[in-house]
Design a protein around this motif. Sequence first.
Motif, mmCIF file in Angstrom:
data_model
loop_
_atom_site.group_PDB
_atom_site.id
_atom_site.type_symbol
_atom_site.label_atom_id
_atom_site.label_comp_id
_atom_site.label_asym_id
_atom_site.label_seq_id
_atom_site.Cartn_x
_atom_site.Cartn_y
_atom_site.Cartn_z
ATOM 1 N N UNK A 95 0.816 -1.319 0.051
ATOM 2 C CA UNK A 95 0.179 -0.045 0.019
ATOM 3 C C UNK A 95 0.808 1.188 -0.047
ATOM 4 N N UNK A 96 2.086 1.202 0.177
ATOM 5 C CA UNK A 96 3.141 2.320 0.049
ATOM 6 C C UNK A 96 2.666 3.698 0.827
ATOM 7 N N UNK A 97 2.309 3.251 2.182
ATOM 8 C CA UNK A 97 2.014 4.249 3.036
ATOM 9 C C UNK A 97 3.128 5.431 3.148
ATOM 10 N N UNK A 98 2.692 6.570 2.893
ATOM 11 C CA UNK A 98 3.622 7.686 2.630
ATOM 12 C C UNK A 98 4.738 7.404 1.933
ATOM 13 N N UNK A 99 4.723 6.651 0.797
ATOM 14 C CA UNK A 99 6.019 6.248 -0.074
ATOM 15 C C UNK A 99 5.610 6.248 -1.430
ATOM 16 N N UNK A 100 4.620 7.007 -1.844
ATOM 17 C CA UNK A 100 4.022 7.051 -3.383
ATOM 18 C C UNK A 100 5.253 7.215 -4.097
ATOM 19 N N UNK A 101 6.271 7.908 -3.953
ATOM 20 C CA UNK A 101 7.095 7.903 -4.878
ATOM 21 C C UNK A 101 7.817 6.547 -5.267
#
Length: 572
Positions: A95-101
Amino acid sequence: MANLVTFFLLGLSVISTLCNEKLMADGRAVGGPTRFYDFKVQTKRVTKLCSSKDIVTINGMFPGPVIYAQEDDRIVVKVTNQTPFNVTIHWHGVRQRLSCWYDGPSYITQCPIQAGQAFTYNFTVVKQKGTFFWHAHVSWLRGTVYGAMIVYPKAGLSYPFKIPYQEQIIILGEYWLKDLVQIEQTTLASGGPPPRPDAYTINGHPGPNYNCSTNDVYKIDVITGRTYLLRIIHAGLNTENFFAIANHKLTIVEADAEYTKPFTTDIVMVGPGQTMAALVTADQPVGKYSITVAPYKSGRIVNYQNISAIAYFHYIGAAPGSLYLPAKLPKLNDSLVVKTFMDGLRSLNPVNVFKEIDENVFITIGLNVQMCHSKTPKQSCQAINNGVMAASMNNISFIQPKLSILEAYYRKINGSYTEDFPDAPSKLYDFVYGAPNNIPYDTQSLNGTRIKVLGYGSKVQLILQDTGTVNTENHPMHLHGHSFYVIGYGTGNYNPKTAQFNLVDPPYLSTVGVPVGGWAAIWFIADNPGVWYMHCHIEIHQSWGLGMVFIVKNGKGEQESLPQPPTDMPQC
């Protein structure tokens, strides 16, 4: 004999304590709470189906190296591109919590890693565990650039079922004799449908049904009376598949890296982008049994590969050279079997779904045929009625921008996208049974890079409606950055007055198969700021434009805001 899984979980715990950061020969890392991996994108010469060709791989492996971790571990993967092709890596289901990059879809969250360049992915699997996979997310390189990612429970925790004797990773794929990048380019230039794959594969092996493949077979050696956990991953491009083991029952215990209520089945239907974990007990007479992968023919006019892939479920002690027992499969267009399987997917425990909806979005999905405007129609307008194939959501075919949408959003660069994706199709009609099927009458889709903006914390209902425009088909729809509750699905046109919802124990997934000529209702909370792609995981549909993007705005404070980009972001 000590349990192999117990040994592995204990090993992970010890490694985390010691915090060693050593790289193995295949690029796999051992480390502490941070696990380091080194991925080199390389070409490799392979010989299959009586023919040799170069394929793109990670570290020369096909399938690629397995990433192992525990819940809440940080994963750092340096990707160095040693091929002439652009590449990105997507960590499917994370889900890439706060790691969208670091999510990976090209031109959505990053520009591709170009030839000779490197980029380091750095993210944490926050409150997630189970069966994931990673794959290329540019062009059709996903056809060979993929591998498993297994995230175990935290130290001291175990599975909600009896620990199996052993675990096995089963990755389903497709194989073409021709170069995949060339196939995509040729298909799009023709305006018509793609060629069917030359073979299905199980862990890269097609099995004995194909030419020159008698010995190109994957085998699982099993011991009578033991129970095994199969981590089934569908990394294929364009075909959904039935999966079965001859004379053996499969008990599903996990879907898309979330535990489910155990349910037992003879047949699994798994689409591109989906993962399942199933328990199977070696409870039959000693022998050799087929593990069979065959197409689910959901598309009426689609050209499918009809030859099944075979692997062996081989009992230790079986006579050498013994024949395998074939698996019994349903009719390959049996949608009732698929519905029965979907009905069995339920969350392990009751869930607290939200009661009020902030965003209600109705999206039609399906294929289109554009009118031919080419000066060479015989070469470039090979779809039905001499048109050009396309695909759309709410009749908008997604156009990939030339700049990463995330970068454009973060840096407030205008011109890459518009914030006007509609909450409903512009025209209402009988989507399934009365859809226009003849151009030029109303099958034209609009082209654009349109996105839907969601406020932080919005409670979202999406109704995904398959259409009969051109062809009804099962569509595995994947949402990046979030998982969602599948609260309902059915055949025909969605009717809010008669639709039945499960608000008690709906499955929590990241990819849902929207039924043939039917609909699926999903709920999620937009609590992860950034830019998130939603698309069909059938690769040709994505290439034709069956996708859209959500932007989730920042909330309050650092823990609800998109962080700044990493310094080594690739440039377009």
